[in-house]
Design an enzyme around this catalytic site. Structure first.
Site, mmCIF file in Angstrom:
data_model
loop_
_atom_site.group_PDB
_atom_site.id
_atom_site.type_symbol
_atom_site.label_atom_id
_atom_site.label_comp_id
_atom_site.label_asym_id
_atom_site.label_seq_id
_atom_site.Cartn_x
_atom_site.Cartn_y
_atom_site.Cartn_z
ATOM 1 N N PRO A 265 -34.459 19.721 -1.947
ATOM 2 C CA PRO A 265 -34.963 18.345 -2.020
ATOM 3 C C PRO A 265 -36.459 18.202 -2.263
ATOM 4 C CG PRO A 265 -34.608 18.958 0.258
ATOM 5 C CD PRO A 265 -34.140 20.131 -0.564
ATOM 6 N N CYS A 266 -36.917 18.618 -3.429
ATOM 7 C CA CYS A 266 -38.345 18.473 -3.751
ATOM 8 C C CYS A 266 -38.733 17.010 -3.929
ATOM 9 C CB CYS A 266 -38.699 19.289 -5.000
ATOM 10 S SG CYS A 266 -37.775 18.838 -6.473
ATOM 11 N N HIS A 267 -37.730 16.107 -4.044
ATOM 12 C CA HIS A 267 -38.036 14.678 -4.165
ATOM 13 C C HIS A 267 -38.625 14.115 -2.874
ATOM 14 C CE1 HIS A 267 -33.901 14.900 -2.559
ATOM 15 N NE2 HIS A 267 -34.187 13.782 -1.934
#
Length: 299
Positions: A265-267
Site C-alpha cells: 500500500p504505497c498509496h
C-alpha cells in the site's frame, strides 16, 4: 588501493574543497565509485579521497543516497552481473568479471534480491512460468501476475497490451501464461478478492507476495505492509520507521518503483505537508483509495 592511485575529488566549479556543497561532493564520489565497480574500495581510502573521516563520509553518503558506499558499489556490481548474464556470459565468468570475487557472494546473499537463481535471471526468467490475468475494477483495468511463490506484479493501466509489455520487460523470457480460472485458480481467487476490496469495501486480501527489488526497496515495501488501512504516513515518517531518517528521497523513490499496487500500500504515503505526493498509477486513483479507506475505518 595503492596510495598512488588515490586522487582527491576535484572541487566543484573551481571552489575550494571546503566550500564545495556536500551533495556535490557525494555525487562526485559516487561517480568515482561508478568508474571502479570491480576494484576493492575500502571506506578509509574513499574517506581520504573525499577529505573526510571515514565515519563522516559513511554518514553523509548514506544521507545522500540511502545506502553506504559499499552497498552502492555492490549494486553496481550486481547491475554489471545481470547485464553480463543477459548477454549470454557464463554465470561463473559473470560473477568474477563483475568483481564479486566468489560464487558465494551472489548465491549466498539473500539481500541481493535476484528473486530467482542467477542462471535463470540471466535468461530473462527462462524456465519460469508466470500466470497473469486482467480484470476491470473500480479503479480501472488491473493486471495481476504471479509466480509459484506469489504475486509479483499488479498494475493498473489503460489497456491490456501496454500492461503486458510492462510485465514482459521485467520477465522478458519467462513463459507468460494468460490465465483462465481453471488454469490458475489461486490467481483468479486473488484477483476476485482484490476487486471486492476495491468496490465492495471487503478487507484487503492477504495473499502471498513474490517481492523483487533491491535490498533497500524490499525493506521499504515490507515496511509498507505494516501501515494499517485508514492510516497514512509521510515519507519522512516512513524513513524514520525504517531506521534511515535521512533517506527520505530514497524512500520516496522506492515507493515510486513499487510494482504491486494496493497489496503493497504505497498509496498510504503522503508528503510531510499532507499533500498526496506522487503515485505510479495516477493521483486520482491514490485519492480514491484513501477516501475509501477513510470511509471504511470511520464507520
Amino acid at each position: 588501493m595503492p596510495r598512488s592511485q588515490r586522487h582527491p575529488l576535484p572541487p566543484a566549479s573551481g571552489e575550494p574543497e571546503a566550500a564545495t556543497p556536500v551533495a556535490d561532493r557525494m555525487v562526485a564520489l559516487a561517480r568515482y565509485i561508478e568508474g571502479r565497480p570491480d576494484e576493492p574500495l575500502r571506506l578509509a581510502d574513499l574517506a581520504e579521497i573525499a577529505g573526510l573521516s571515514a565515519s563522516h563520509l559513511q554518514r553523509l553518503f548514506k544521507e545522500t543516497f540511502g545506502l553506504s558506499p559499499k552497498a552502492y558499489q555492490d549494486a553496481l556490481r550486481m547491475r554489471a552481473f545481470k547485464q553480463a548474464l543477459r548477454t549470454g556470459q557464463a554465470v561463473t565468468d559473470a560473477i568474477y568479471n563483475a568483481g564479486f570475487g566468489s560464487v558465494s557472494r551472489v548465491y549466498g546473499a539473500p539481500e541481493r534480491q535476484l528473486g530467482m537463481p542467477p542462471s535463470r535471471y540471466g535468461k530473462g526468467g527462462e524456465g519460469e512460468m508466470i500466470a497473469y490475468a486482467c480484470r476491470q475494477t473500480a479503479l480501472g483495468l488491473l493486471m495481476m501476475a504471479a509466480t509459484d511463490k506469489g504475486v509479483c506484479f499488479a498494475e493498473f493501466g489503460e489497456d491490456e497490451e501496454t500492461l503486458h509489455e510492462q510485465l514482459q520487460k521485467e520477465f522478458p523470457k519467462a513463459r507468460l501464461v494468460n490465465s483462465k480460472a481453471s488454469e490458475s485458480p489461486e490467481l483468479d481467487s486473488w484477483m476476485g478478492a482484490l476487486d471486492e476490496h476495491l468496490c465492495k469495501d471487503k478487507p484487503r486480501p492477504d495473499v502471498p507476495l513474490d517481492i523483487r527489488g533491491t535490498a533497500f526497496q524490499t525493506r521499504v515495501w515490507k515496511l509498507l505492509l505494516s501501515v494499517r488501512e485508514g492510516e497514512v504516513v509521510s515519507y519522512t515518517e516512513l524513513a524514520r520507521r525504517l531506521g534511515e531518517p535521512k533517506a527520505v528521497r530514497a524512500v520516496a523513490s522506492a515507493c515510486g518503483r513499487n510494482r504491486i499496487a494496493v497489496l503493497i500500500p504505497c498509496h498510504r504515503v503522503l508528503r510531510s505537508d499532507g499533500s498526496l505526493g506522487g503515485y505510479r498509477w495516477g493521483l486520482n486513483r491514490k485519492q480514491r483509495l484513501l477516501q475509501k479507506e477513510r470511509s471504511v475505518t470511520a464507520e
